[in-house]
Design a protein around this motif. Structure first.
Motif, short mmCIF file in Angstrom:
data_model
loop_
_atom_site.label_atom_id
_atom_site.label_comp_id
_atom_site.label_asym_id
_atom_site.label_seq_id
_atom_site.Cartn_x
_atom_site.Cartn_y
_atom_site.Cartn_z
N LEU A 10 5.26 11.42 -0.94
CA LEU A 10 4.07 11.99 -0.41
C LEU A 10 3.49 12.76 -1.55
CD1 LEU A 10 6.21 13.88 2.49
CD2 LEU A 10 4.70 11.98 2.52
N ASN A 11 4.01 13.15 -2.60
CA ASN A 11 3.29 13.78 -3.74
C ASN A 11 2.40 12.70 -4.56
OD1 ASN A 11 4.45 16.48 -3.20
ND2 ASN A 11 6.15 16.16 -4.45
N SER A 12 2.70 11.52 -4.44
CA SER A 12 1.84 10.40 -5.15
C SER A 12 0.68 10.23 -4.11
CB SER A 12 2.92 9.61 -5.68
OG SER A 12 2.97 8.38 -4.56
N SER A 13 0.63 10.60 -3.15
CA SER A 13 -0.45 10.11 -2.21
C SER A 13 -1.64 10.91 -2.61
CB SER A 13 -0.03 10.17 -0.74
OG SER A 13 -0.18 11.62 -0.46
N PHE A 14 -2.81 10.04 -1.93
CA PHE A 14 -4.08 10.73 -2.24
C PHE A 14 -4.34 12.07 -1.32
CE2 PHE A 14 -8.56 10.95 -0.60
CZ PHE A 14 -9.34 11.27 -1.98
N LEU A 15 -3.69 11.74 0.00
CA LEU A 15 -3.97 12.80 0.96
C LEU A 15 -2.73 12.65 2.05
CD1 LEU A 15 -5.76 15.02 2.30
CD2 LEU A 15 -6.72 13.07 3.49
N ASN A 16 -2.36 13.96 2.39
CA ASN A 16 -1.39 13.97 3.46
C ASN A 16 -1.83 14.66 4.53
OD1 ASN A 16 0.87 12.42 1.99
ND2 ASN A 16 1.25 14.33 0.84
N ILE A 125 3.81 1.04 1.62
CA ILE A 125 2.68 1.27 1.17
C ILE A 125 2.90 1.47 -0.39
CG2 ILE A 125 0.37 2.76 1.09
CD1 ILE A 125 0.83 3.20 3.97
N TYR A 126 3.74 2.28 -0.54
CA TYR A 126 3.76 3.02 -2.15
C TYR A 126 4.42 1.72 -2.98
CZ TYR A 126 5.69 5.72 -6.04
OH TYR A 126 6.23 6.57 -7.14
N LYS A 127 5.30 0.92 -2.40
CA LYS A 127 5.69 -0.37 -2.99
C LYS A 127 4.66 -1.12 -3.56
CE LYS A 127 9.23 -4.06 -2.62
NZ LYS A 127 10.27 -4.72 -1.59
N TYR A 128 3.52 -1.31 -2.52
CA TYR A 128 2.92 -2.38 -2.92
C TYR A 128 1.30 -1.91 -3.04
CZ TYR A 128 6.21 -5.69 -1.10
OH TYR A 128 7.47 -6.65 -0.95
N LYS A 129 1.22 -0.41 -3.20
CA LYS A 129 -0.16 -0.18 -3.62
C LYS A 129 -0.98 -0.86 -4.78
CE LYS A 129 1.82 3.88 -6.30
NZ LYS A 129 1.05 3.70 -7.49
N ASP A 130 -0.13 -1.25 -5.81
CA ASP A 130 -0.74 -1.76 -6.90
C ASP A 130 -1.14 -3.31 -6.75
OD1 ASP A 130 -0.84 0.66 -8.36
OD2 ASP A 130 1.19 0.00 -9.04
N LYS A 131 -0.64 -3.88 -5.68
CA LYS A 131 -0.93 -5.35 -5.32
C LYS A 131 -2.09 -5.34 -4.31
CE LYS A 131 3.66 -6.94 -6.78
NZ LYS A 131 4.86 -7.77 -6.34
N LEU A 132 -2.16 -4.57 -3.53
CA LEU A 132 -3.17 -4.62 -2.31
C LEU A 132 -4.71 -4.49 -2.88
CD1 LEU A 132 -1.20 -2.15 0.09
CD2 LEU A 132 -1.71 -4.42 0.33
N ASN A 133 -5.48 -5.22 -2.31
CA ASN A 133 -6.93 -5.12 -2.76
C ASN A 133 -7.79 -4.09 -1.81
OD1 ASN A 133 -6.49 -7.26 -4.54
ND2 ASN A 133 -6.98 -8.87 -3.33
N CYS A 134 -6.98 -3.61 -0.94
CA CYS A 134 -7.88 -2.54 -0.04
C CYS A 134 -7.85 -1.46 -0.65
CB CYS A 134 -7.21 -2.37 1.26
SG CYS A 134 -5.47 -1.91 1.21
N ILE A 227 -2.94 6.66 0.84
CA ILE A 227 -2.68 6.32 -0.43
C ILE A 227 -3.83 5.47 -0.97
CG2 ILE A 227 -1.35 4.97 -2.09
CD1 ILE A 227 1.19 5.87 -0.64
N ALA A 228 -4.51 5.99 -1.91
CA ALA A 228 -5.59 5.21 -2.64
C ALA A 228 -5.03 4.15 -3.10
CB ALA A 228 -6.47 6.07 -3.20
N THR A 229 -5.50 2.77 -3.05
CA THR A 229 -5.09 1.88 -3.58
C THR A 229 -5.85 1.00 -4.73
OG1 THR A 229 -5.94 0.05 -1.82
CG2 THR A 229 -3.40 1.04 -1.84
N ALA A 230 -7.34 1.67 -4.73
CA ALA A 230 -8.28 1.30 -5.58
C ALA A 230 -9.23 2.56 -6.04
CB ALA A 230 -9.05 -0.11 -5.09
#
Length: 231
Positions: A10-16, A125-134, A227-230
């Motif tokens: 939660l603390n690492s997300s862009f917005l909760n 989402i957290y696990k794959y945020k760096d692999k997702l292109n969205c 979570i912002a992924t890009a």
């Protein structure tokens, strides 16, 4: 610890988003008040509306087989401009995850909506945020169930009286047992001094367990994590 892991996410997300009147109430008790509840269901519908002029592409991931596809179909019938580039149910194993990520990326969506239930959707989402292109990924809980017509949202009077949580409990009695089990599990793990007094009562009082089962529905921390992924 589940508590610490979820807090980190939660603390690492862009917005909760505080999708629950109980979250607003709890914020006031902790002397850091939020102005109001923002329902995740309403939030994503606002995103759909923004897609009309901003060419936003969506991908739906989660819910039971056929639900995401039905939600996609319903939205395409009511929002002619909406662009939903793909849909996949949430019944997959860990071995399938890389293939699903490849499928999502092949569709090149701007927004990924993930309906796997909390905290599974946040962890995914957290696990794959760096692999997702969205560009962004959003945990949306049971939104697909409502959009597909499988589940009815609480009547407006319940929403107005801030009792949507009660309606959900009354229409899904199995939810009570799930919530009680969750509370016991979390109570055994919470180390934060601010919550220790609740831990004591959660373990020793059946009445308190029942009340907190309802309260947890009211205080569901976040069902719409972004979570912002890009960049």
């Amino acid at each position: 610890m589940i508590y610490e892991e979820f807090k980190t996410i939660l603390n690492s997300s862009f917005l909760n988003i505080a999708d629950g009147n109980g979250v607003v109430w709890a914020s006031k008790q902790m002397k850091d008040p939020l102005e109001e509840r923002v329902a995740g269901f309403d939030f994503i519908h606002r995103l759909f509306e923004l897609g009309k002029d901003n060419d936003i592409k969506f991908y739906f991931l989660g819910a039971k087989p056929g639900i995401a596809e039905k939600a996609k179909e319903n939205l395409e019938n009511t929002h002619e401009y909406i662009k939903i580039v793909g849909a996949h149910d949430g019944y997959f194993s860990a071995d399938d995850e890389n293939q699903i990520i490849e499928e999502i990326n092949s569709k090149n969506p701007d927004v990924l909506l993930v309906a796997l239930g909390s905290p599974k959707q946040e962890k995914f989402i957290y696990k794959y945020k760096d692999k997702l292109n969205c560009k962004i990924a959003i945990g949306v809980g049971g939104c697909f169930d409502v959009i597909s017509g499988t589940v009815k949202r609480a009547p407006k009077i319940f929403i107005k009286l801030k009792l949507e949580w009660l309606y959900r409990g009354l229409t899904d009695l199995k939810r009570i047992k799930r919530v009680v089990d969750f509370i016991i599990e979390q109570a055994n793990e919470v180390q934060d001094p601010q919550f220790r007094k609740y831990k004591k009562f959660s373990i020793n009082s059946k009445l308190f367990l029942f009340l907190t089962s309802l309260l947890h529905s009211l205080l569901h921390p976040v069902s719409c994590i972004i979570i912002a992924t890009a960049t």
